[in-house]
Design a protein around this motif. Sequence first.
Motif, PDB file in Angstrom:
ATOM      1  N   ILE A  63       2.560  15.509  -2.350  1.00  0.00           N
ATOM      2  CA  ILE A  63       2.974  14.466  -1.404  1.00  0.00           C
ATOM      3  C   ILE A  63       3.831  13.442  -2.135  1.00  0.00           C
ATOM      4  O   ILE A  63       3.523  13.054  -3.268  1.00  0.00           O
ATOM      5  CB  ILE A  63       1.745  13.759  -0.782  1.00  0.00           C
ATOM      6  N   VAL A  64       4.903  13.010  -1.489  1.00  0.00           N
ATOM      7  CA  VAL A  64       5.715  11.906  -1.991  1.00  0.00           C
ATOM      8  C   VAL A  64       5.244  10.646  -1.276  1.00  0.00           C
ATOM      9  O   VAL A  64       5.318  10.545  -0.051  1.00  0.00           O
ATOM     10  CB  VAL A  64       7.217  12.132  -1.726  1.00  0.00           C
ATOM     11  N   TRP A  65       4.712   9.686  -2.040  1.00  0.00           N
ATOM     12  CA  TRP A  65       4.216   8.429  -1.488  1.00  0.00           C
ATOM     13  C   TRP A  65       5.232   7.322  -1.757  1.00  0.00           C
ATOM     14  O   TRP A  65       5.914   7.334  -2.778  1.00  0.00           O
ATOM     15  CB  TRP A  65       2.888   8.034  -2.145  1.00  0.00           C
TER      16      TRP A  65
ATOM     17  N   PRO B 201      -2.181   6.070  -5.124  1.00  0.00           N
ATOM     18  CA  PRO B 201      -2.359   6.692  -3.804  1.00  0.00           C
ATOM     19  C   PRO B 201      -3.694   7.420  -3.754  1.00  0.00           C
ATOM     20  O   PRO B 201      -4.267   7.752  -4.801  1.00  0.00           O
ATOM     21  CB  PRO B 201      -1.187   7.678  -3.712  1.00  0.00           C
ATOM     22  N   PRO B 202      -4.203   7.703  -2.543  1.00  0.00           N
ATOM     23  CA  PRO B 202      -5.477   8.430  -2.455  1.00  0.00           C
ATOM     24  C   PRO B 202      -5.385   9.830  -3.044  1.00  0.00           C
ATOM     25  O   PRO B 202      -4.308  10.452  -3.040  1.00  0.00           O
ATOM     26  CB  PRO B 202      -5.749   8.469  -0.945  1.00  0.00           C
ATOM     27  N   ASP B 203      -6.480  10.283  -3.569  1.00  0.00           N
ATOM     28  CA  ASP B 203      -6.562  11.630  -4.124  1.00  0.00           C
ATOM     29  C   ASP B 203      -6.519  12.632  -2.968  1.00  0.00           C
ATOM     30  O   ASP B 203      -7.404  12.649  -2.114  1.00  0.00           O
ATOM     31  CB  ASP B 203      -7.864  11.772  -4.911  1.00  0.00           C
ATOM     32  N   CYS B 204      -5.489  13.453  -2.928  1.00  0.00           N
ATOM     33  CA  CYS B 204      -5.327  14.448  -1.865  1.00  0.00           C
ATOM     34  C   CYS B 204      -5.249  15.855  -2.436  1.00  0.00           C
ATOM     35  O   CYS B 204      -4.536  16.718  -1.904  1.00  0.00           O
ATOM     36  CB  CYS B 204      -4.083  14.138  -1.037  1.00  0.00           C
ATOM     37  N   ALA B 205      -5.975  16.085  -3.525  1.00  0.00           N
ATOM     38  CA  ALA B 205      -5.905  17.383  -4.201  1.00  0.00           C
ATOM     39  C   ALA B 205      -6.259  18.536  -3.264  1.00  0.00           C
ATOM     40  O   ALA B 205      -5.727  19.639  -3.397  1.00  0.00           O
ATOM     41  CB  ALA B 205      -6.820  17.382  -5.418  1.00  0.00           C
ATOM     42  N   VAL B 206      -7.152  18.287  -2.299  1.00  0.00           N
ATOM     43  CA  VAL B 206      -7.566  19.360  -1.386  1.00  0.00           C
ATOM     44  C   VAL B 206      -6.387  19.868  -0.558  1.00  0.00           C
ATOM     45  O   VAL B 206      -6.382  21.014  -0.119  1.00  0.00           O
ATOM     46  CB  VAL B 206      -8.714  18.877  -0.466  1.00  0.00           C
ATOM     47  N   PHE B 207      -5.354  19.021  -0.379  1.00  0.00           N
ATOM     48  CA  PHE B 207      -4.189  19.421   0.414  1.00  0.00           C
ATOM     49  C   PHE B 207      -3.040  19.960  -0.437  1.00  0.00           C
ATOM     50  O   PHE B 207      -2.002  20.340   0.097  1.00  0.00           O
ATOM     51  CB  PHE B 207      -3.682  18.231   1.239  1.00  0.00           C
TER      52      PHE B 207
ATOM     53  N   VAL C   9      15.321  -0.987  -4.129  1.00  0.00           N
ATOM     54  CA  VAL C   9      14.623   0.163  -4.713  1.00  0.00           C
ATOM     55  C   VAL C   9      13.155   0.088  -4.317  1.00  0.00           C
ATOM     56  O   VAL C   9      12.555  -0.989  -4.325  1.00  0.00           O
ATOM     57  CB  VAL C   9      14.746   0.167  -6.251  1.00  0.00           C
ATOM     58  N   PHE C  10      12.581   1.219  -3.980  1.00  0.00           N
ATOM     59  CA  PHE C  10      11.184   1.278  -3.572  1.00  0.00           C
ATOM     60  C   PHE C  10      10.402   2.137  -4.568  1.00  0.00           C
ATOM     61  O   PHE C  10      10.901   3.163  -5.033  1.00  0.00           O
ATOM     62  CB  PHE C  10      11.058   1.857  -2.163  1.00  0.00           C
ATOM     63  N   PHE C  11       9.187   1.702  -4.871  1.00  0.00           N
ATOM     64  CA  PHE C  11       8.329   2.468  -5.774  1.00  0.00           C
ATOM     65  C   PHE C  11       7.920   3.778  -5.098  1.00  0.00           C
ATOM     66  O   PHE C  11       7.561   3.803  -3.919  1.00  0.00           O
ATOM     67  CB  PHE C  11       7.079   1.669  -6.148  1.00  0.00           C
ATOM     68  N   VAL C  12       7.968   4.847  -5.877  1.00  0.00           N
ATOM     69  CA  VAL C  12       7.616   6.175  -5.382  1.00  0.00           C
ATOM     70  C   VAL C  12       6.614   6.802  -6.336  1.00  0.00           C
ATOM     71  O   VAL C  12       6.714   6.641  -7.563  1.00  0.00           O
ATOM     72  CB  VAL C  12       8.874   7.068  -5.255  1.00  0.00           C
ATOM     73  N   LYS C  13       5.665   7.513  -5.776  1.00  0.00           N
ATOM     74  CA  LYS C  13       4.668   8.236  -6.582  1.00  0.00           C
ATOM     75  C   LYS C  13       4.493   9.626  -5.972  1.00  0.00           C
ATOM     76  O   LYS C  13       4.250   9.759  -4.770  1.00  0.00           O
ATOM     77  CB  LYS C  13       3.335   7.490  -6.578  1.00  0.00           C
ATOM     78  N   GLU C  14       4.635  10.647  -6.798  1.00  0.00           N
ATOM     79  CA  GLU C  14       4.462  12.009  -6.312  1.00  0.00           C
ATOM     80  C   GLU C  14       3.150  12.558  -6.847  1.00  0.00           C
ATOM     81  O   GLU C  14       2.900  12.554  -8.059  1.00  0.00           O
ATOM     82  CB  GLU C  14       5.629  12.872  -6.766  1.00  0.00           C
TER      83      GLU C  14
ATOM     84  N   THR D 236       0.859  -1.174   0.000  1.00  0.00           N
ATOM     85  CA  THR D 236       0.000   0.000   0.000  1.00  0.00           C
ATOM     86  C   THR D 236       0.897   1.227   0.000  1.00  0.00           C
ATOM     87  O   THR D 236       2.122   1.121   0.113  1.00  0.00           O
ATOM     88  CB  THR D 236      -0.941  -0.007   1.221  1.00  0.00           C
ATOM     89  N   TRP D 237       0.288   2.395  -0.142  1.00  0.00           N
ATOM     90  CA  TRP D 237       1.049   3.643  -0.213  1.00  0.00           C
ATOM     91  C   TRP D 237       1.079   4.317   1.150  1.00  0.00           C
ATOM     92  O   TRP D 237       0.041   4.482   1.788  1.00  0.00           O
ATOM     93  CB  TRP D 237       0.424   4.591  -1.233  1.00  0.00           C
ATOM     94  N   TYR D 238       2.272   4.710   1.577  1.00  0.00           N
ATOM     95  CA  TYR D 238       2.449   5.483   2.798  1.00  0.00           C
ATOM     96  C   TYR D 238       3.047   6.845   2.457  1.00  0.00           C
ATOM     97  O   TYR D 238       3.833   6.984   1.511  1.00  0.00           O
ATOM     98  CB  TYR D 238       3.400   4.771   3.765  1.00  0.00           C
ATOM     99  N   TRP D 239       2.683   7.826   3.272  1.00  0.00           N
ATOM    100  CA  TRP D 239       3.299   9.158   3.157  1.00  0.00           C
ATOM    101  C   TRP D 239       4.792   9.021   3.427  1.00  0.00           C
ATOM    102  O   TRP D 239       5.208   8.421   4.419  1.00  0.00           O
ATOM    103  CB  TRP D 239       2.657  10.085   4.183  1.00  0.00           C
ATOM    104  N   ALA D 240       5.623   9.577   2.535  1.00  0.00           N
ATOM    105  CA  ALA D 240       7.075   9.566   2.729  1.00  0.00           C
ATOM    106  C   ALA D 240       7.632  10.966   2.929  1.00  0.00           C
ATOM    107  O   ALA D 240       8.748  11.123   3.435  1.00  0.00           O
ATOM    108  CB  ALA D 240       7.771   8.914   1.535  1.00  0.00           C
ATOM    109  N   GLY D 241       6.873  11.981   2.542  1.00  0.00           N
ATOM    110  CA  GLY D 241       7.331  13.359   2.717  1.00  0.00           C
ATOM    111  C   GLY D 241       6.499  14.297   1.874  1.00  0.00           C
ATOM    112  O   GLY D 241       5.718  13.880   1.014  1.00  0.00           O
ATOM    113  N   TRP D 242       6.649  15.579   2.139  1.00  0.00           N
ATOM    114  CA  TRP D 242       6.013  16.603   1.314  1.00  0.00           C
ATOM    115  C   TRP D 242       6.922  16.901   0.130  1.00  0.00           C
ATOM    116  O   TRP D 242       8.152  16.896   0.253  1.00  0.00           O
ATOM    117  CB  TRP D 242       5.779  17.885   2.124  1.00  0.00           C
ATOM    118  N   SER D 243       6.340  17.187  -0.992  1.00  0.00           N
ATOM    119  CA  SER D 243       7.131  17.488  -2.193  1.00  0.00           C
ATOM    120  C   SER D 243       8.089  18.649  -1.960  1.00  0.00           C
ATOM    121  O   SER D 243       9.222  18.651  -2.447  1.00  0.00           O
ATOM    122  CB  SER D 243       6.204  17.810  -3.372  1.00  0.00           C
ATOM    123  N   HIS D 244       7.629  19.645  -1.189  1.00  0.00           N
ATOM    124  CA  HIS D 244       8.477  20.828  -0.990  1.00  0.00           C
ATOM    125  C   HIS D 244       9.680  20.527  -0.093  1.00  0.00           C
ATOM    126  O   HIS D 244      10.625  21.309  -0.034  1.00  0.00           O
ATOM    127  CB  HIS D 244       7.665  21.995  -0.420  1.00  0.00           C
TER     128      HIS D 244
END
Length: 354
Positions: free
Chosen positions: A108-110, A123-129, A99-104, A6-14
């Motif tokens: 959010i970096v997942w 990953p879940p849609d987090c457009a509101v954030f 190597v781990f799969f990453v999705k930005e 599953t996808w976990y939060w890994a960090g904020w893009s900024h």
Amino acid sequence: MFVHRTWYWAGWSHELKTRPIRRKFLGKQVVLFRDSAGIAHALEALCPHRGADLSQGKVVDDCLQCPFHGMMFNTSGHCVEIPSQPPGERIPGNAKVDVFFVKERDGIVWIWMDQQCKPDHEPPDCAVFSPSTKSHSHKYWTRHQKGDFALTVETALEDSHVPFLHKATFAFPKVRVPPYRFEHHAGGRGFTAQYDRNADWWIDTDLPSSRKLRKHVETIGDNQKAEWFMGGHVRQHFGGDTVAGIFVTPCDETHLWFSIASAAANNTITKKVLNAVGLSGLSLIANKVFDEDEDAIRDLILTDRPGGLERPVFQISDAICSEFRKMYRHYLQLEGREWAVPDADNKGKRQAQI
């Protein structure tokens, strides 16, 4: 103990800029970095040569260079250069890192922590954030803290602790928590919980306070809902189109990353609140709330019981916690994993009842 597919939060893009950063997720040390095109990558942070921390190195020609002996690892995890030997010399086959799969997405970096199984959903849609969503004002917080993953998620979901644990900050004077009604998300990887207006009781508004406050508490109850997304994402919806995103990513059984994104609609209510407390005041209040939660979870008498009590007392407001545990346990079992807690005498292990 943790779902890996599953996808976990890994960090904020900024947060992820030119320098690599290291974080521990699900028991593994991971280095996050960007290549020259700005694409995020995640590799195991432990150099296979002498165990150096690759996050202390630098990105050279889209490769991660070890700070100890200069070995170069590409984004596929393979060592492609050893500076101490000529280019034509053989590079050992075990000179590689995971190597781990990453999705930005949505700022959010997942990260997907199962290297053997490719992601089968987004990953879940987090457009509101997302900072690019101009209809809302945003604020972000990140904490590395001591705590149990399951208990932290449950605290983010349930409301019955609020009048007691948060009485010094934002607690509304409500004690009675109505039963929930649940709606499972498509695909079965999450749910939405909302108070059941047809329940035998409702939020306590028989209070020695103004009619305006009672009406406000009732309105929040009518509009409030909580969402759980597989991984560690909890989303709380409040009145006035205000949403709090809580991202809980376990480091191991005793520590976690706890991150918050607040999205407040740019309307009159939000402007009044911000004018009253200001952004700095809002941050002080928010951090105090996080401190209260962290202190409560850290001080539980559960030092040898990851996941909590084996057979805890159940109250009706815990239905949302049970729903989370049932779903999380289901996906643990699909991966052949079990959620176990030590026996009381620490002589063995048995499966927790979750």
